[in-house]
Design an enzyme around this catalytic site. Structure first.
Site, short mmCIF file in Angstrom:
data_model
loop_
_atom_site.label_atom_id
_atom_site.label_comp_id
_atom_site.label_asym_id
_atom_site.label_seq_id
_atom_site.Cartn_x
_atom_site.Cartn_y
_atom_site.Cartn_z
N GLU A 1 -1.96 -103.24 -11.85
CA GLU A 1 -3.37 -103.95 -12.23
C GLU A 1 -3.05 -104.20 -13.57
O GLU A 1 -2.82 -103.35 -14.45
CB GLU A 1 -4.26 -103.31 -11.67
CG GLU A 1 -4.35 -102.96 -10.23
CD GLU A 1 -5.85 -102.86 -9.43
OE1 GLU A 1 -6.59 -102.62 -10.53
OE2 GLU A 1 -6.04 -103.01 -8.33
N ARG B 1 -0.45 -98.63 -2.52
CA ARG B 1 -0.77 -98.87 -1.05
C ARG B 1 -0.88 -100.19 -0.57
O ARG B 1 -0.96 -101.35 -1.78
CB ARG B 1 -2.02 -98.07 -0.82
CG ARG B 1 -3.17 -98.39 -1.85
CD ARG B 1 -4.51 -97.73 -1.38
NE ARG B 1 -5.56 -98.01 -2.61
CZ ARG B 1 -6.10 -98.85 -2.84
NH1 ARG B 1 -5.97 -100.19 -2.42
NH2 ARG B 1 -7.00 -98.90 -3.86
#
Length: 448
Positions: free
Chosen positions: A275, A291
Protein backbone atom coordinates in the site's frame (compact mmCIF):
# COMPACT_ATOMS: atom_id res chain seq x y z
CA UNK A 1 -3.32 -30.48 -3.96
CA UNK A 2 -5.24 -30.50 -0.69
CA UNK A 3 -8.24 -32.78 -0.17
CA UNK A 4 -9.77 -30.76 2.69
CA UNK A 5 -9.34 -27.17 3.89
CA UNK A 6 -10.53 -25.60 7.13
CA UNK A 7 -11.74 -22.01 6.80
CA UNK A 8 -10.76 -20.11 9.95
CA UNK A 9 -13.14 -17.19 9.47
CA UNK A 10 -16.78 -16.21 9.13
CA UNK A 11 -19.14 -14.08 7.04
CA UNK A 12 -18.71 -13.25 3.38
CA UNK A 13 -15.01 -14.13 3.23
CA UNK A 14 -15.61 -17.62 4.62
CA UNK A 15 -18.26 -18.12 1.96
CA UNK A 16 -15.91 -16.74 -0.72
CA UNK A 17 -13.18 -19.21 0.25
CA UNK A 18 -15.71 -22.05 0.38
CA UNK A 19 -16.76 -21.31 -3.20
CA UNK A 20 -13.18 -21.36 -4.46
CA UNK A 21 -12.54 -24.68 -2.73
CA UNK A 22 -15.70 -26.25 -4.16
CA UNK A 23 -14.71 -25.19 -7.68
CA UNK A 24 -11.35 -26.89 -7.14
CA UNK A 25 -12.95 -30.09 -5.86
CA UNK A 26 -11.68 -29.55 -2.30
CA UNK A 27 -13.82 -30.47 0.73
CA UNK A 28 -14.35 -27.70 3.30
CA UNK A 29 -14.67 -27.37 7.06
CA UNK A 30 -16.39 -24.33 8.56
CA UNK A 31 -15.69 -23.25 12.11
CA UNK A 32 -18.18 -21.09 13.96
CA UNK A 33 -19.14 -19.57 17.27
CA UNK A 34 -22.48 -20.37 18.86
CA UNK A 35 -23.73 -17.03 17.51
CA UNK A 36 -23.00 -18.19 13.95
CA UNK A 37 -24.63 -21.63 14.09
CA UNK A 38 -27.08 -20.62 11.35
CA UNK A 39 -24.56 -18.70 9.24
CA UNK A 40 -24.45 -19.33 5.50
CA UNK A 41 -20.81 -20.47 5.48
CA UNK A 42 -21.74 -23.13 8.04
CA UNK A 43 -24.67 -24.30 5.94
CA UNK A 44 -22.68 -24.59 2.72
CA UNK A 45 -19.45 -26.17 3.98
CA UNK A 46 -19.09 -29.95 3.91
CA UNK A 47 -18.46 -30.08 7.66
CA UNK A 48 -18.69 -27.64 10.55
CA UNK A 49 -17.23 -27.43 14.03
CA UNK A 50 -18.35 -25.12 16.84
CA UNK A 51 -15.26 -23.57 18.41
CA UNK A 52 -16.69 -21.45 21.21
CA UNK A 53 -19.14 -18.80 22.46
CA UNK A 54 -19.87 -15.51 20.64
CA UNK A 55 -16.90 -13.35 21.76
CA UNK A 56 -14.18 -13.59 19.09
CA UNK A 57 -11.48 -14.06 21.73
CA UNK A 58 -13.19 -17.30 22.75
CA UNK A 59 -13.95 -18.58 19.23
CA UNK A 60 -12.44 -17.12 16.04
CA UNK A 61 -9.27 -16.12 17.90
CA UNK A 62 -9.12 -19.37 19.88
CA UNK A 63 -6.06 -21.02 18.38
CA UNK A 64 -6.25 -24.34 20.28
CA UNK A 65 -9.90 -24.77 19.26
CA UNK A 66 -9.10 -24.11 15.60
CA UNK A 67 -6.18 -26.56 15.61
CA UNK A 68 -8.37 -29.16 17.32
CA UNK A 69 -11.06 -28.68 14.66
CA UNK A 70 -8.42 -29.36 12.01
CA UNK A 71 -7.26 -32.53 13.72
CA UNK A 72 -10.79 -33.79 14.34
CA UNK A 73 -11.85 -33.33 10.72
CA UNK A 74 -8.56 -34.26 9.05
CA UNK A 75 -8.20 -30.93 7.28
CA UNK A 76 -4.77 -30.58 5.67
CA UNK A 77 -4.70 -26.80 5.42
CA UNK A 78 -6.13 -23.67 7.03
CA UNK A 79 -7.22 -20.57 5.13
CA UNK A 80 -7.43 -17.62 7.57
CA UNK A 81 -9.27 -15.19 5.26
CA UNK A 82 -8.77 -11.60 6.44
CA UNK A 83 -8.94 -10.14 9.94
CA UNK A 84 -8.93 -12.37 13.02
CA UNK A 85 -5.77 -14.55 12.84
CA UNK A 86 -4.83 -13.85 9.22
CA UNK A 87 -1.79 -11.71 10.13
CA UNK A 88 -0.86 -13.47 13.36
CA UNK A 89 2.65 -14.83 12.81
CA UNK A 90 2.50 -17.07 15.86
CA UNK A 91 -0.73 -18.67 14.61
CA UNK A 92 0.94 -19.42 11.26
CA UNK A 93 3.87 -20.99 13.12
CA UNK A 94 1.59 -23.13 15.30
CA UNK A 95 -0.32 -24.32 12.23
CA UNK A 96 2.92 -25.47 10.61
CA UNK A 97 4.15 -27.04 13.87
CA UNK A 98 1.07 -29.29 13.70
CA UNK A 99 1.94 -30.34 10.12
CA UNK A 100 -0.95 -28.35 8.71
CA UNK A 101 -0.44 -26.06 5.71
CA UNK A 102 -1.05 -22.36 6.30
CA UNK A 103 -2.58 -20.70 3.23
CA UNK A 104 -0.62 -17.50 3.52
CA UNK A 105 2.92 -16.13 3.64
CA UNK A 106 5.83 -17.38 5.69
CA UNK A 107 5.46 -16.43 9.38
CA UNK A 108 8.70 -14.44 9.19
CA UNK A 109 7.22 -12.16 6.53
CA UNK A 110 3.97 -11.77 8.49
CA UNK A 111 5.98 -10.74 11.54
CA UNK A 112 8.23 -8.40 9.55
CA UNK A 113 5.37 -6.56 7.85
CA UNK A 114 3.39 -6.43 11.09
CA UNK A 115 6.03 -4.13 12.57
CA UNK A 116 5.59 -0.86 10.71
CA UNK A 117 9.11 0.41 11.47
CA UNK A 118 10.84 -2.84 10.49
CA UNK A 119 8.65 -3.10 7.38
CA UNK A 120 9.53 0.42 6.27
CA UNK A 121 13.23 -0.26 6.65
CA UNK A 122 12.99 -3.62 4.88
CA UNK A 123 11.17 -2.27 1.83
CA UNK A 124 13.46 0.75 1.63
CA UNK A 125 16.42 -1.64 1.34
CA UNK A 126 14.83 -3.43 -1.63
CA UNK A 127 13.94 -0.28 -3.53
CA UNK A 128 10.40 0.65 -2.54
CA UNK A 129 9.98 4.42 -1.95
CA UNK A 130 8.94 5.45 1.56
CA UNK A 131 7.49 8.54 3.22
CA UNK A 132 10.13 10.80 4.84
CA UNK A 133 10.08 10.13 8.56
CA UNK A 134 11.82 8.83 11.67
CA UNK A 135 14.20 5.88 11.28
CA UNK A 136 12.49 4.08 14.14
CA UNK A 137 10.30 4.65 17.16
CA UNK A 138 10.49 8.20 18.47
CA UNK A 139 11.77 8.68 22.02
CA UNK A 140 11.28 11.75 24.13
CA UNK A 141 9.14 14.72 23.12
CA UNK A 142 12.37 16.66 22.57
CA UNK A 143 13.68 14.03 20.15
CA UNK A 144 10.31 14.00 18.42
CA UNK A 145 10.37 17.78 18.04
CA UNK A 146 13.81 17.66 16.42
CA UNK A 147 12.69 14.94 14.00
CA UNK A 148 9.51 16.87 13.14
CA UNK A 149 11.51 20.02 12.38
CA UNK A 150 13.70 17.99 10.03
CA UNK A 151 10.73 16.44 8.24
CA UNK A 152 8.63 19.61 8.17
CA UNK A 153 5.11 20.12 9.51
CA UNK A 154 2.49 18.77 9.40
CA UNK A 155 3.62 15.36 10.70
CA UNK A 156 1.74 12.11 11.31
CA UNK A 157 2.28 10.07 14.49
CA UNK A 158 1.60 6.35 13.96
CA UNK A 159 1.65 3.27 16.18
CA UNK A 160 4.40 0.83 15.21
CA UNK A 161 2.00 -2.08 15.72
CA UNK A 162 -0.98 -0.14 14.42
CA UNK A 163 -3.78 -0.58 11.96
CA UNK A 164 -7.27 0.71 11.21
CA UNK A 165 -6.38 4.28 12.16
CA UNK A 166 -5.82 3.52 15.86
CA UNK A 167 -2.78 5.16 17.41
CA UNK A 168 -2.63 7.68 14.56
CA UNK A 169 -2.60 11.45 15.14
CA UNK A 170 -1.65 14.55 13.14
CA UNK A 171 0.39 17.48 14.47
CA UNK A 172 -0.19 20.47 12.21
CA UNK A 173 2.32 22.70 14.03
CA UNK A 174 4.92 22.43 16.82
CA UNK A 175 2.44 23.30 19.57
CA UNK A 176 0.29 20.27 18.57
CA UNK A 177 3.10 17.73 18.84
CA UNK A 178 3.14 16.88 22.55
CA UNK A 179 -0.61 16.17 22.72
CA UNK A 180 -0.51 14.18 19.49
CA UNK A 181 2.30 12.00 20.86
CA UNK A 182 0.57 11.44 24.20
CA UNK A 183 -2.76 10.56 22.59
CA UNK A 184 -1.26 8.28 19.95
CA UNK A 185 0.80 6.40 22.54
CA UNK A 186 -2.21 5.94 24.81
CA UNK A 187 -4.39 4.65 21.95
CA UNK A 188 -1.61 2.34 20.77
CA UNK A 189 -1.12 0.90 24.26
CA UNK A 190 -4.84 0.25 24.64
CA UNK A 191 -5.35 -1.24 21.17
CA UNK A 192 -2.11 -3.18 20.66
CA UNK A 193 -0.41 -3.48 24.03
CA UNK A 194 2.53 -1.52 22.60
CA UNK A 195 2.84 2.26 22.94
CA UNK A 196 5.76 2.69 20.52
CA UNK A 197 5.08 5.28 17.81
CA UNK A 198 6.97 6.61 14.82
CA UNK A 199 6.67 9.75 12.74
CA UNK A 200 6.13 10.48 9.06
CA UNK A 201 5.60 13.52 6.87
CA UNK A 202 1.86 14.19 6.61
CA UNK A 203 0.90 14.45 2.96
CA UNK A 204 -1.79 17.04 2.22
CA UNK A 205 -3.97 15.49 -0.51
CA UNK A 206 -2.70 12.00 -1.29
CA UNK A 207 -4.51 9.09 -2.84
CA UNK A 208 -4.34 5.60 -1.37
CA UNK A 209 -2.99 3.25 -4.04
CA UNK A 210 -2.23 -0.42 -3.43
CA UNK A 211 -0.66 -3.11 -5.62
CA UNK A 212 -1.90 -6.71 -5.53
CA UNK A 213 0.80 -9.36 -5.86
CA UNK A 214 1.05 -13.14 -6.09
CA UNK A 215 4.31 -14.99 -5.46
CA UNK A 216 5.09 -18.72 -5.73
CA UNK A 217 7.78 -20.99 -4.30
CA UNK A 218 9.86 -20.80 -7.48
CA UNK A 219 10.54 -17.12 -6.79
CA UNK A 220 8.19 -15.78 -9.45
CA UNK A 221 6.23 -12.67 -8.43
CA UNK A 222 3.51 -11.05 -10.52
CA UNK A 223 1.27 -8.05 -9.89
CA UNK A 224 -2.41 -7.71 -10.76
CA UNK A 225 -2.39 -3.96 -11.13
CA UNK A 226 -3.40 -1.34 -8.61
CA UNK A 227 -6.48 -0.52 -6.60
CA UNK A 228 -7.50 2.99 -5.55
CA UNK A 229 -8.83 2.95 -1.98
CA UNK A 230 -8.87 6.69 -1.35
CA UNK A 231 -12.50 6.97 -0.25
CA UNK A 232 -12.11 6.38 3.48
CA UNK A 233 -13.70 7.34 6.75
CA UNK A 234 -11.51 7.35 9.88
CA UNK A 235 -8.84 5.54 7.85
CA UNK A 236 -11.31 2.76 6.98
CA UNK A 237 -11.88 2.02 3.30
CA UNK A 238 -15.46 2.16 2.04
CA UNK A 239 -15.09 2.24 -1.80
CA UNK A 240 -12.33 0.70 -3.94
CA UNK A 241 -11.56 0.90 -7.65
CA UNK A 242 -9.35 -0.99 -10.09
CA UNK A 243 -7.58 0.65 -11.74
CA UNK A 244 -7.06 4.03 -10.24
CA UNK A 245 -8.51 7.08 -12.03
CA UNK A 246 -5.25 8.83 -11.09
CA UNK A 247 -2.82 6.47 -12.89
CA UNK A 248 -2.11 5.62 -16.49
CA UNK A 249 -0.78 2.35 -17.91
CA UNK A 250 2.85 3.48 -17.73
CA UNK A 251 2.58 4.47 -14.06
CA UNK A 252 0.83 1.19 -13.29
CA UNK A 253 3.59 -0.81 -14.90
CA UNK A 254 6.28 1.26 -13.20
CA UNK A 255 5.01 0.82 -9.64
CA UNK A 256 4.04 -2.80 -10.34
CA UNK A 257 7.58 -3.49 -11.51
CA UNK A 258 9.09 -1.83 -8.43
CA UNK A 259 6.91 -3.93 -6.12
CA UNK A 260 7.44 -7.28 -7.84
CA UNK A 261 11.20 -6.78 -8.05
CA UNK A 262 11.34 -5.88 -4.35
CA UNK A 263 9.28 -8.89 -3.26
CA UNK A 264 11.46 -11.18 -5.35
CA UNK A 265 14.42 -9.93 -3.30
CA UNK A 266 12.53 -10.53 -0.07
CA UNK A 267 11.58 -14.08 -1.13
CA UNK A 268 7.91 -13.42 -0.45
CA UNK A 269 5.38 -16.25 -0.89
CA UNK A 270 1.62 -16.10 -1.46
CA UNK A 271 -0.80 -13.23 -1.94
CA UNK A 272 -0.05 -9.78 -0.57
CA UNK A 273 -0.78 -6.12 -1.04
CA UNK A 274 1.72 -3.27 -0.91
CA UNK A 275 0.00 0.00 0.00
CA UNK A 276 1.13 3.51 -0.92
CA UNK A 277 0.19 7.12 -0.56
CA UNK A 278 0.40 8.79 -3.98
CA UNK A 279 0.81 12.53 -4.42
CA UNK A 280 2.21 14.72 -7.21
CA UNK A 281 3.42 11.72 -9.22
CA UNK A 282 5.28 10.09 -6.31
CA UNK A 283 4.55 6.84 -4.44
CA UNK A 284 5.26 6.50 -0.71
CA UNK A 285 5.07 3.11 1.03
CA UNK A 286 2.56 2.86 3.90
CA UNK A 287 2.45 -0.83 4.76
CA UNK A 288 2.18 -4.34 3.36
CA UNK A 289 -0.79 -6.56 4.12
CA UNK A 290 0.32 -10.19 4.16
CA UNK A 291 -3.14 -11.61 3.50
CA UNK A 292 -6.16 -11.53 1.28
CA UNK A 293 -7.76 -8.06 1.12
CA UNK A 294 -11.45 -7.25 1.50
CA UNK A 295 -11.26 -5.48 -1.87
CA UNK A 296 -9.60 -8.30 -3.84
CA UNK A 297 -12.68 -8.83 -6.10
CA UNK A 298 -12.05 -5.64 -8.11
CA UNK A 299 -8.63 -6.98 -9.13
CA UNK A 300 -10.25 -10.28 -10.07
CA UNK A 301 -12.80 -8.43 -12.18
CA UNK A 302 -10.24 -6.60 -14.35
CA UNK A 303 -7.80 -9.54 -14.67
CA UNK A 304 -10.04 -12.62 -14.64
CA UNK A 305 -7.70 -14.22 -12.08
CA UNK A 306 -9.19 -15.97 -9.02
CA UNK A 307 -6.90 -14.77 -6.23
CA UNK A 308 -8.20 -17.24 -3.63
CA UNK A 309 -7.64 -20.14 -6.02
CA UNK A 310 -4.09 -18.95 -6.59
CA UNK A 311 -3.51 -18.68 -2.82
CA UNK A 312 -4.54 -22.31 -2.40
CA UNK A 313 -2.42 -23.51 -5.33
CA UNK A 314 0.66 -21.65 -4.07
CA UNK A 315 0.24 -23.05 -0.54
CA UNK A 316 0.07 -26.56 -2.00
CA UNK A 317 3.44 -26.00 -3.67
CA UNK A 318 2.16 -25.45 -7.20
CA UNK A 319 3.81 -22.73 -9.31
CA UNK A 320 1.91 -19.80 -10.77
CA UNK A 321 0.31 -20.77 -14.06
CA UNK A 322 0.90 -17.35 -15.60
CA UNK A 323 3.73 -14.88 -16.04
CA UNK A 324 3.49 -11.10 -15.86
CA UNK A 325 3.20 -10.83 -19.64
CA UNK A 326 0.06 -12.97 -19.46
CA UNK A 327 -1.75 -10.58 -17.09
CA UNK A 328 -4.09 -8.30 -19.02
CA UNK A 329 -6.30 -5.54 -17.64
CA UNK A 330 -9.83 -5.27 -18.99
CA UNK A 331 -12.19 -2.43 -18.18
CA UNK A 332 -12.86 -0.94 -14.77
CA UNK A 333 -14.28 -2.28 -11.49
CA UNK A 334 -15.64 -0.67 -8.31
CA UNK A 335 -16.51 -2.22 -4.94
CA UNK A 336 -18.77 -0.68 -2.29
CA UNK A 337 -18.64 -2.08 1.22
CA UNK A 338 -22.24 -2.48 2.36
CA UNK A 339 -22.13 -2.32 6.15
CA UNK A 340 -24.95 -2.84 8.62
CA UNK A 341 -24.49 0.70 9.89
CA UNK A 342 -26.17 4.06 9.71
CA UNK A 343 -25.14 5.53 6.35
CA UNK A 344 -23.80 8.77 7.83
CA UNK A 345 -23.04 8.24 11.52
CA UNK A 346 -21.68 4.73 10.86
CA UNK A 347 -23.34 3.52 14.07
CA UNK A 348 -23.57 -0.32 13.86
CA UNK A 349 -27.05 -1.73 13.23
CA UNK A 350 -27.17 -5.45 14.03
CA UNK A 351 -30.51 -7.20 13.80
CA UNK A 352 -32.88 -9.32 11.74
CA UNK A 353 -32.77 -9.15 7.93
CA UNK A 354 -36.43 -8.91 6.94
CA UNK A 355 -35.98 -8.33 3.21
CA UNK A 356 -33.07 -9.17 0.93
CA UNK A 357 -32.74 -8.76 -2.81
CA UNK A 358 -29.46 -8.67 -4.71
CA UNK A 359 -28.95 -6.90 -8.03
CA UNK A 360 -28.07 -8.91 -11.12
CA UNK A 361 -27.11 -8.46 -14.73
CA UNK A 362 -23.88 -8.33 -16.66
CA UNK A 363 -20.85 -7.31 -14.62
CA UNK A 364 -22.57 -7.35 -11.20
CA UNK A 365 -21.36 -9.44 -8.24
CA UNK A 366 -22.53 -9.36 -4.63
CA UNK A 367 -20.34 -11.14 -2.08
CA UNK A 368 -22.33 -11.64 1.10
CA UNK A 369 -23.30 -14.26 3.66
CA UNK A 370 -26.59 -12.66 4.71
CA UNK A 371 -30.06 -13.87 3.74
CA UNK A 372 -33.68 -13.03 4.50
CA UNK A 373 -34.36 -14.21 8.04
CA UNK A 374 -30.71 -14.02 9.07
CA UNK A 375 -29.91 -12.10 12.25
CA UNK A 376 -26.71 -10.06 12.06
CA UNK A 377 -24.97 -10.61 15.41
CA UNK A 378 -23.59 -7.66 17.38
CA UNK A 379 -20.26 -9.31 18.16
CA UNK A 380 -18.32 -8.88 14.92
CA UNK A 381 -17.48 -6.52 12.08
CA UNK A 382 -20.55 -4.89 10.54
CA UNK A 383 -19.70 -5.77 6.90
CA UNK A 384 -22.91 -7.19 5.43
CA UNK A 385 -21.74 -7.57 1.86
CA UNK A 386 -19.68 -6.19 -1.00
CA UNK A 387 -21.23 -4.91 -4.20
CA UNK A 388 -18.75 -5.28 -7.06
CA UNK A 389 -19.45 -4.05 -10.58
CA UNK A 390 -17.37 -4.22 -13.75
CA UNK A 391 -17.67 -2.30 -16.99
CA UNK A 392 -15.72 -1.75 -20.19
CA UNK A 393 -14.96 1.80 -19.04
CA UNK A 394 -15.12 3.71 -15.78
CA UNK A 395 -18.19 5.58 -16.98
CA UNK A 396 -20.00 2.36 -17.84
CA UNK A 397 -18.95 0.95 -14.47
CA UNK A 398 -20.36 3.97 -12.62
CA UNK A 399 -23.67 3.78 -14.47
CA UNK A 400 -23.89 0.05 -13.72
CA UNK A 401 -23.08 0.71 -10.06
CA UNK A 402 -25.81 3.35 -9.85
CA UNK A 403 -28.34 0.91 -11.26
CA UNK A 404 -27.18 -1.96 -9.02
CA UNK A 405 -27.33 0.16 -5.87
CA UNK A 406 -30.90 1.13 -6.69
CA UNK A 407 -31.80 -2.58 -7.04
CA UNK A 408 -30.12 -3.73 -3.83
CA UNK A 409 -32.52 -4.24 -0.90
CA UNK A 410 -31.45 -5.06 2.65
CA UNK A 411 -34.40 -4.58 4.99
CA UNK A 412 -34.68 -4.69 8.77
CA UNK A 413 -31.36 -3.02 9.55
CA UNK A 414 -29.72 0.24 8.59
CA UNK A 415 -27.05 0.01 5.89
CA UNK A 416 -24.61 2.26 4.06
CA UNK A 417 -26.49 1.85 0.76
CA UNK A 418 -27.87 5.45 0.87
CA UNK A 419 -24.35 6.83 1.21
CA UNK A 420 -23.20 5.10 -1.95
CA UNK A 421 -26.34 6.15 -3.80
CA UNK A 422 -25.27 9.72 -3.08
CA UNK A 423 -21.59 9.20 -3.85
CA UNK A 424 -22.22 7.67 -7.26
CA UNK A 425 -23.96 10.89 -8.28
CA UNK A 426 -21.33 13.30 -6.91
CA UNK A 427 -19.40 15.40 -9.44
CA UNK A 428 -15.96 14.73 -7.90
CA UNK A 429 -16.57 10.98 -7.79
CA UNK A 430 -17.77 10.89 -11.37
CA UNK A 431 -14.58 12.72 -12.39
CA UNK A 432 -12.35 10.56 -10.21
CA UNK A 433 -11.17 13.73 -8.46
CA UNK A 434 -10.83 12.76 -4.81
CA UNK A 435 -8.22 11.94 -2.15
CA UNK A 436 -8.09 10.22 1.24
CA UNK A 437 -9.62 13.26 2.99
CA UNK A 438 -12.48 13.79 0.51
CA UNK A 439 -15.10 11.60 2.19
CA UNK A 440 -14.50 13.05 5.66
CA UNK A 441 -15.04 16.55 4.26
CA UNK A 442 -18.13 15.40 2.35
CA UNK A 443 -19.67 13.88 5.48
CA UNK A 444 -18.83 16.96 7.53
CA UNK A 445 -20.74 19.11 5.06
CA UNK A 446 -23.69 16.74 5.40
CA UNK A 447 -23.55 17.13 9.17
CA UNK A 448 -22.50 13.53 9.77
Amino acid sequence: MFDKILIANRGEIALRINRACKEMGIATVAVHSTADADAMHVRLADESVCIGPPPAAQSYLNIPAIISACEITGAQAIHPGYGFLSENARFAEIVKEHSIAFIGPDPAHIRLMGDKIAAKQAVKEVGIPTVPGSDGAVGSDLDAAQIAEGIGYPVLIKATAGGGGRGMKVAQKPSDLSLALTTARAEAKTAFGNDAVYMEKYLQKPRHIEVQVLADATGRVIHLGERDCSLQRRHQKVWEEAGSPALNAAQREEIGGVVTHALEKLGYLGAGTVEFLYEDGHFYFIEMNTRLQVEHPVSEAITGIDIVREQIRIASGAPLEIEQKDVTFSGHSIECRINAENAFTFQPSPGLITQFHTPGGLGVRFDSAIYSGYRIPPYYDSLAGKLIVHGRSRNECLMRLRRALDELVVGGVETTIPLFQMLVREHDILNGDYNIHWLEHFLAKKGA
